[in-house]
Design an enzyme around this catalytic site. Sequence first.
Site, PDB file in Angstrom:
ATOM      1  N   ARG A  25       0.850  -1.198   0.000  1.00 66.60           N
ATOM      2  CA  ARG A  25       0.000   0.000   0.000  1.00 66.60           C
ATOM      3  C   ARG A  25       0.881   1.242   0.000  1.00 66.60           C
ATOM      4  O   ARG A  25       1.747   1.384   0.861  1.00 66.60           O
ATOM      5  CB  ARG A  25      -0.925   0.005   1.217  1.00 66.60           C
ATOM      6  CG  ARG A  25      -1.925  -1.119   1.147  1.00 66.60           C
ATOM      7  CD  ARG A  25      -2.901  -1.137   2.303  1.00 66.60           C
ATOM      8  NE  ARG A  25      -3.670  -2.383   2.250  1.00 66.60           N
ATOM      9  CZ  ARG A  25      -4.504  -2.792   3.180  1.00 66.60           C
ATOM     10  NH1 ARG A  25      -4.708  -2.054   4.245  1.00 66.60           N
ATOM     11  NH2 ARG A  25      -5.154  -3.936   3.049  1.00 66.60           N
ATOM     12  N   SER A 117      -7.837  -1.102   0.873  1.00 67.04           N
ATOM     13  CA  SER A 117      -8.810  -1.401   1.916  1.00 67.04           C
ATOM     14  C   SER A 117      -9.502  -0.165   2.491  1.00 67.04           C
ATOM     15  O   SER A 117     -10.179   0.557   1.791  1.00 67.04           O
ATOM     16  CB  SER A 117      -8.121  -2.206   3.003  1.00 67.04           C
ATOM     17  OG  SER A 117      -9.063  -2.680   3.913  1.00 67.04           O
ATOM     18  N   HIS A 118      -9.259   0.085   3.771  1.00 63.95           N
ATOM     19  CA  HIS A 118      -9.942   1.177   4.470  1.00 63.95           C
ATOM     20  C   HIS A 118      -9.194   2.500   4.331  1.00 63.95           C
ATOM     21  O   HIS A 118      -9.637   3.510   4.852  1.00 63.95           O
ATOM     22  CB  HIS A 118     -10.041   0.820   5.957  1.00 63.95           C
ATOM     23  CG  HIS A 118      -8.695   0.514   6.544  1.00 63.95           C
ATOM     24  ND1 HIS A 118      -8.041  -0.666   6.271  1.00 63.95           N
ATOM     25  CD2 HIS A 118      -7.876   1.237   7.313  1.00 63.95           C
ATOM     26  CE1 HIS A 118      -6.871  -0.647   6.881  1.00 63.95           C
ATOM     27  NE2 HIS A 118      -6.737   0.484   7.522  1.00 63.95           N
ATOM     28  N   ASP A 293     -16.002  -1.087   4.855  1.00 66.10           N
ATOM     29  CA  ASP A 293     -14.867  -0.293   4.384  1.00 66.10           C
ATOM     30  C   ASP A 293     -14.800  -0.299   2.855  1.00 66.10           C
ATOM     31  O   ASP A 293     -15.679  -0.866   2.184  1.00 66.10           O
ATOM     32  CB  ASP A 293     -13.549  -0.787   5.012  1.00 66.10           C
ATOM     33  CG  ASP A 293     -13.129  -2.144   4.494  1.00 66.10           C
ATOM     34  OD1 ASP A 293     -14.000  -2.894   4.012  1.00 66.10           O
ATOM     35  OD2 ASP A 293     -11.927  -2.472   4.572  1.00 66.10           O
ATOM     36  N   ASP A 295     -13.087  -1.855   0.532  1.00 63.61           N
ATOM     37  CA  ASP A 295     -13.068  -3.101  -0.248  1.00 63.61           C
ATOM     38  C   ASP A 295     -14.015  -4.161   0.298  1.00 63.61           C
ATOM     39  O   ASP A 295     -14.026  -5.294  -0.186  1.00 63.61           O
ATOM     40  CB  ASP A 295     -11.643  -3.657  -0.364  1.00 63.61           C
ATOM     41  CG  ASP A 295     -11.073  -4.079   0.970  1.00 63.61           C
ATOM     42  OD1 ASP A 295     -11.432  -3.460   1.989  1.00 63.61           O
ATOM     43  OD2 ASP A 295     -10.277  -5.029   1.009  1.00 63.61           O
ATOM     44  N   ASP A 297     -14.316  -5.829   3.239  1.00 66.28           N
ATOM     45  CA  ASP A 297     -14.039  -6.934   4.168  1.00 66.28           C
ATOM     46  C   ASP A 297     -14.272  -6.557   5.624  1.00 66.28           C
ATOM     47  O   ASP A 297     -14.456  -7.416   6.464  1.00 66.28           O
ATOM     48  CB  ASP A 297     -12.633  -7.535   3.943  1.00 66.28           C
ATOM     49  CG  ASP A 297     -11.530  -6.508   3.961  1.00 66.28           C
ATOM     50  OD1 ASP A 297     -11.825  -5.319   4.182  1.00 66.28           O
ATOM     51  OD2 ASP A 297     -10.363  -6.902   3.751  1.00 66.28           O
ATOM     52  N   ARG A 298     -14.292  -5.264   5.934  1.00 67.73           N
ATOM     53  CA  ARG A 298     -14.529  -4.853   7.322  1.00 67.73           C
ATOM     54  C   ARG A 298     -15.994  -4.509   7.561  1.00 67.73           C
ATOM     55  O   ARG A 298     -16.697  -4.117   6.627  1.00 67.73           O
ATOM     56  CB  ARG A 298     -13.700  -3.616   7.659  1.00 67.73           C
ATOM     57  CG  ARG A 298     -12.217  -3.843   7.570  1.00 67.73           C
ATOM     58  CD  ARG A 298     -11.454  -2.621   8.030  1.00 67.73           C
ATOM     59  NE  ARG A 298     -10.034  -2.942   8.063  1.00 67.73           N
ATOM     60  CZ  ARG A 298      -9.143  -2.350   8.828  1.00 67.73           C
ATOM     61  NH1 ARG A 298      -9.516  -1.376   9.629  1.00 67.73           N
ATOM     62  NH2 ARG A 298      -7.881  -2.709   8.799  1.00 67.73           N
ATOM     63  N   THR A 362      -1.886 -10.652  13.975  1.00 70.42           N
ATOM     64  CA  THR A 362      -2.755  -9.781  13.186  1.00 70.42           C
ATOM     65  C   THR A 362      -2.572 -10.052  11.694  1.00 70.42           C
ATOM     66  O   THR A 362      -1.449 -10.072  11.202  1.00 70.42           O
ATOM     67  CB  THR A 362      -2.407  -8.312  13.501  1.00 70.42           C
ATOM     68  OG1 THR A 362      -2.745  -8.068  14.853  1.00 70.42           O
ATOM     69  CG2 THR A 362      -3.161  -7.360  12.598  1.00 70.42           C
ATOM     70  N   GLU A 381     -11.284 -10.287  14.059  1.00 73.37           N
ATOM     71  CA  GLU A 381     -10.218  -9.419  14.534  1.00 73.37           C
ATOM     72  C   GLU A 381     -10.828  -8.137  15.076  1.00 73.37           C
ATOM     73  O   GLU A 381     -11.879  -7.698  14.594  1.00 73.37           O
ATOM     74  CB  GLU A 381      -9.276  -9.072  13.383  1.00 73.37           C
ATOM     75  CG  GLU A 381      -8.553 -10.255  12.808  1.00 73.37           C
ATOM     76  CD  GLU A 381      -7.530  -9.808  11.779  1.00 73.37           C
ATOM     77  OE1 GLU A 381      -6.363  -9.700  12.151  1.00 73.37           O
ATOM     78  OE2 GLU A 381      -7.914  -9.550  10.635  1.00 73.37           O
ATOM     79  N   SER A 383      -9.924  -5.340  14.433  1.00 68.66           N
ATOM     80  CA  SER A 383      -9.883  -4.315  13.390  1.00 68.66           C
ATOM     81  C   SER A 383     -11.115  -4.403  12.482  1.00 68.66           C
ATOM     82  O   SER A 383     -11.021  -4.224  11.276  1.00 68.66           O
ATOM     83  CB  SER A 383      -8.602  -4.448  12.575  1.00 68.66           C
ATOM     84  OG  SER A 383      -8.482  -5.762  12.052  1.00 68.66           O
ATOM     85  N   LYS A 394     -11.904 -11.907   5.391  1.00 65.72           N
ATOM     86  CA  LYS A 394     -13.005 -11.442   6.223  1.00 65.72           C
ATOM     87  C   LYS A 394     -14.077 -10.861   5.312  1.00 65.72           C
ATOM     88  O   LYS A 394     -13.790 -10.505   4.168  1.00 65.72           O
ATOM     89  CB  LYS A 394     -12.517 -10.439   7.254  1.00 65.72           C
ATOM     90  CG  LYS A 394     -11.758  -9.238   6.719  1.00 65.72           C
ATOM     91  CD  LYS A 394     -11.136  -8.501   7.884  1.00 65.72           C
ATOM     92  CE  LYS A 394     -10.487  -7.199   7.475  1.00 65.72           C
ATOM     93  NZ  LYS A 394      -9.104  -7.371   7.001  1.00 65.72           N
TER      94      LYS A 394
HETATM   95  C1  G16 Z   1      -5.619  -5.849   7.171  1.00 59.38           C
HETATM   96  C2  G16 Z   1      -5.701  -7.327   7.349  1.00 59.38           C
HETATM   97  C3  G16 Z   1      -6.354  -7.636   8.665  1.00 59.38           C
HETATM   98  C4  G16 Z   1      -5.627  -6.970   9.792  1.00 59.38           C
HETATM   99  C5  G16 Z   1      -5.492  -5.499   9.518  1.00 59.38           C
HETATM  100  C6  G16 Z   1      -4.563  -4.911  10.534  1.00 59.38           C
HETATM  101  O1  G16 Z   1      -6.921  -5.328   7.103  1.00 59.38           O
HETATM  102  O2  G16 Z   1      -6.457  -7.892   6.301  1.00 59.38           O
HETATM  103  O3  G16 Z   1      -6.376  -9.013   8.816  1.00 59.38           O
HETATM  104  O4  G16 Z   1      -6.290  -7.110  11.001  1.00 59.38           O
HETATM  105  O5  G16 Z   1      -4.934  -5.298   8.257  1.00 59.38           O
HETATM  106  O6  G16 Z   1      -4.236  -3.644  10.196  1.00 59.38           O
HETATM  107  P1  G16 Z   1      -3.022  -2.928  10.901  1.00 59.38           P
HETATM  108  O7  G16 Z   1      -1.765  -3.663  10.575  1.00 59.38           O
HETATM  109  O8  G16 Z   1      -3.118  -1.548  10.327  1.00 59.38           O
HETATM  110  O9  G16 Z   1      -3.326  -2.939  12.369  1.00 59.38           O
HETATM  111  P2  G16 Z   1      -7.455  -4.593   5.804  1.00 59.38           P
HETATM  112  O10 G16 Z   1      -8.926  -4.424   6.038  1.00 59.38           O
HETATM  113  O11 G16 Z   1      -6.699  -3.292   5.784  1.00 59.38           O
HETATM  114  O12 G16 Z   1      -7.111  -5.478   4.656  1.00 59.38           O
END
Ligand code: G16
Length: 565
Positions: A25, A117-118, A293, A295, A297-298, A362, A381, A383, A394
């Site tokens: 990212r 993602s978010h 979020d 994409d 998944d959240r 994580t 999680e 998050s 997720k």
């Molecule tokens: C991603 C992973 C998640 C994880 C999160 C943690 O979320 O897919 O499994 O819990 O990162 O984020 P950080 O490292 O910022 O605490 P996502 O939704 O960004 O793909």
Amino acid sequence: MAALQSVVVETTPFDDQKPGTSGLRKKVKVFMEKNYTENFIQCILDALGDKVKGATLVVGGDGRYFSKPAINTIIRIASANEVSKLIIGHLGIYSTPAVSAIIRQQKVLGGIVLTASHNPGGIRHDFGIKYNIENGGPAPDYITDRIYDLTRKIKQYKITPALETDRIIDVLGTSKFNVEGRDFTVEIIDSTKNYVNLMKEIFDFNKLRALIRGTESTPPFNILLDSMNGVTGVYVRAIFVDELGASPDNNVCRIVPLDNFGEIHPDPNLTYAKDLVDKLQADNNYDFGAAFDGDGDRNMILGKNAFFVTPSDSLAVLANNLECIPYFKKHGIHGFARSMPTAAAVDRVAAKLGKEIFEVPTGWKYFGNLMDAGRLSLCGEESFGTGSDHIREKDGIWAVLAWLSVIEHKRMSVEEILKEHWKIYGRNYFTRYDYEECETQPANEMMKQLEGLIASGTLVGKSYSAGNKTYKVEKADNFSYVDPIDNSVAKNQGIRILFEDGSRLIYRLSGTGSSGATVRVYIECYEKENVLSDAQVMLKPLVDIGLQISQLKKFTGREEPTVIT
Ligand code: G16
């Protein structure tokens, strides 16, 4: 058809292409640098070795700014590297869970997911690329390590410059090309169909429709779903409006995906999804709210008057009620799992139900092996991630359908369900403090200082007091995990300070940011009887102790967190 020629382009490595918690990212302008995206795509394909020849891959993402040029680059590079077919979501759109589902359904080698993602999107913000493997889940560490290694050595990439990609993703259907005598196919498919069918297999849509629409004897259960201008909009429309009869005017909002998410931060938490919180507080006709979020998944779950369900509690409540969902009746309920910083509420459910429980680092990728081995049915999680073994990501929409199934089954409000749960199990109070975009060096120094404290052994046995509470340290370490299936080891996954009464302080640096450092402090305590207090009040003494031990203010210069969950 005349054969298209591929060419080899000389390039030089970039030193910052290390995938984070879930893919690479960076700011859009970084991906726009000459050869930056090309290098990374070539390294993903190289990391797959010979398997890539003749393979089919899925491509799609949350539609954020820069998705189209990235997809065009993927098409041209994949064709030159002897990939035989790409299955791409219409307009390049595919939620992360839907990508996972289609990889599994089509039994292909894997997929390239274009999302940050978010993280915010648009020309000034973030883009991301990650690789998902054939089980539909994010690539495990050994593959992302291999990709990173390759990015530091890459000298050339292969591409088919004359392959016409203009508007290719805008039209459903199949295009065939001849690349150096080989067939190369691009199929643009509807992004929702397979996913909607999967949800229909998992849940009882008739019951959910009756819940949302109401029946002769029950009033409609009034929901408000906020897609935050992200990719779930198309799935919310297909599932909740078209299938389950929700009103497009009153039950859903921000369901048109925008490439900059309307300049908001598409992260479903109390700070960035404040619009939804405000709407539910202002209008008590709403029984339920959820946000997703960028994409998809959240998820964040709210009850009437914006009663907030922590993701840790959400996981525990679902674990306790899974049998009302047809999928689990059919496939059984195996183990449960959570990421290490996630509060341990689900552990209590697992103990009562006699199920295995796993604590992983994580990152959703750590659940995949357990699911593939048939030892894990439900995980989550802190998050804002919840999901099951129906896919290997997720799944925000799934989480909402699961919650609505529980509500339909129990005929109770969200708040009543939580209160009943806490009465049985006690309550794991949890909060997370985020300090976003700190300077990297001082944040690293803070973590180093904590490491030093652990190594010195002085923490264990020490008591800390704040407010009217005293906590004694029982154990302190940097979390490390041995995967029970393949014995791979993940080290340095977060500083843990564990207290004698089960309370915990966890410190991590985020692995999903695109610049600077985000410090996360996770704070948890458990109460058997006192379950109805305000979480922030309950946790204040531990928060103060956490700030004292880490000297966070001194290192980061921050007086207050950016986000409190
Ligand atoms: C991603 C992973 C998640 C994880 C999160 C943690 O979320 O897919 O499994 O819990 O990162 O984020 P950080 O490292 O910022 O605490 P996502 O939704 O960004 O793909």
